[in-house]
Motif scaffolding. Sequence first.
Motif, PDB file in Angstrom:
ATOM      1  N   ARG A  38       0.865  -1.178   0.301  1.00  9.46           N
ATOM      2  CA  ARG A  38       0.430   0.191   0.433  1.00  9.46           C
ATOM      3  C   ARG A  38       0.681   1.374  -0.151  1.00  9.46           C
ATOM      4  N   ARG A 107       7.553  -6.057  -6.191  1.00  8.13           N
ATOM      5  CA  ARG A 107       7.865  -7.283  -5.813  1.00  8.13           C
ATOM      6  C   ARG A 107       8.901  -7.858  -4.933  1.00  8.13           C
ATOM      7  N   ARG A 185      -2.183 -13.675 -10.905  1.00  3.83           N
ATOM      8  CA  ARG A 185      -1.603 -12.492 -11.319  1.00  3.83           C
ATOM      9  C   ARG A 185      -0.086 -13.315 -11.539  1.00  3.83           C
TER      10      ARG A 185
HETATM   11  O1   DC Z   1      -3.455  -7.850   3.075  1.00  2.00           O
HETATM   12  P1   DC Z   1      -4.257  -5.964   2.281  1.00  2.00           P
HETATM   13  O2   DC Z   1      -5.396  -5.690   1.605  1.00  2.00           O
HETATM   14  O3   DC Z   1      -3.993  -4.759   2.702  1.00  2.00           O
HETATM   15  O4   DC Z   1      -3.430  -5.760   0.571  1.00  2.00           O
HETATM   16  C1   DC Z   1      -3.239  -4.709  -0.309  1.00  2.00           C
HETATM   17  C2   DC Z   1      -3.106  -5.685  -2.360  1.00  2.00           C
HETATM   18  O5   DC Z   1      -1.358  -6.077  -1.995  1.00  2.00           O
HETATM   19  C3   DC Z   1      -3.294  -7.121  -2.306  1.00  2.00           C
HETATM   20  O6   DC Z   1      -4.606  -6.605  -2.963  1.00  2.00           O
HETATM   21  C4   DC Z   1      -2.240  -7.627  -2.803  1.00  2.00           C
HETATM   22  C5   DC Z   1      -1.132  -6.767  -2.350  1.00  2.00           C
HETATM   23  N1   DC Z   1      -0.004  -7.708  -0.973  1.00  2.00           N
HETATM   24  C6   DC Z   1       0.458  -8.781  -2.851  1.00  2.00           C
HETATM   25  O7   DC Z   1       0.690  -8.861  -3.130  1.00  2.00           O
HETATM   26  N2   DC Z   1       1.386  -9.620  -1.483  1.00  2.00           N
HETATM   27  C7   DC Z   1       0.922  -9.720  -0.035  1.00  2.00           C
HETATM   28  N3   DC Z   1       2.554  -9.775   0.906  1.00  2.00           N
HETATM   29  C8   DC Z   1       0.498  -8.708   0.294  1.00  2.00           C
HETATM   30  C9   DC Z   1      -0.487  -7.576  -0.141  1.00  2.00           C
END
Ligand code: DC
Length: 226
Positions: A38, A107, A185
């Motif tokens: 985020r 990532r 994805r």
């Molecule tokens: O858990 P959250 O809703 O705060 O996460 C927001 C976005 O971040 C979620 O839709 C996908 C991404 N995310 C991710 O790809 N890998 C993670 N380990 C945590 C979140």
Amino acid sequence: MSMNIAIDGPAGAGKSTIAKRLAKELGFIYVDTGAMYRAMAYYFLQHNIQGDDETAIAQACPDVDVTIAYENGEQQVLLNGSNVTAFLRTEEVGNMASATSVYPAVRTKLVELQRRLAERSDVVMDGRDIGTCVLPGAQVKVYLTASTATRAKRRYDELTQKGEACDLQKIEQDIIDRDDRDMHREISPLKQAADAVLVDSSELGIEEVVSEIRAICEKAKKERQA
Ligand code: DC
């Protein structure tokens, strides 16, 4: 060796509430990886970078520094040195995080930070790919889920309590779209790790979920000692 507990699952399954509570009870550090995605998304929004512009996002990544700190035991996210924690939990930032977390540049940066944290401390870490990719050797892995309707209602109640106007149907549709993106994805999609325990919180309260996961932790601890 540090003890790592990985909690993955879709948006709104209650991961952060449960993980936070569990970490407190066990005296572990809670790491909310969603907040890191985020924070990056917040940077892209602030700089008018479009969520589907992979080139611009990859170019911006070296300029984005995300770190975490703890204040009274609560995780704070620092974006280029500024505490942005208060700005991260909006639908706009969540949707942007889901859209931009598909890119390798985003990532790679965050996974590295997450692994470093788990190496030095006992952690409860929640996210989408913790058990499958970030900490494949975690001693405890939980896949926490709940029905779409339950998750939408929880989110609706949370926003309504904060006084934010919202529409239940739209929230449910957003959750369906977000699940679809996160699960399909190419890199590190959301899925249950082969060795994760499935916990469905649709019909359970917070205390019940926490005690179920504590029982899973106790069992793993005994197995480690045996
Ligand atoms: O858990 P959250 O809703 O705060 O996460 C927001 C976005 O971040 C979620 O839709 C996908 C991404 N995310 C991710 O790809 N890998 C993670 N380990 C945590 C979140």
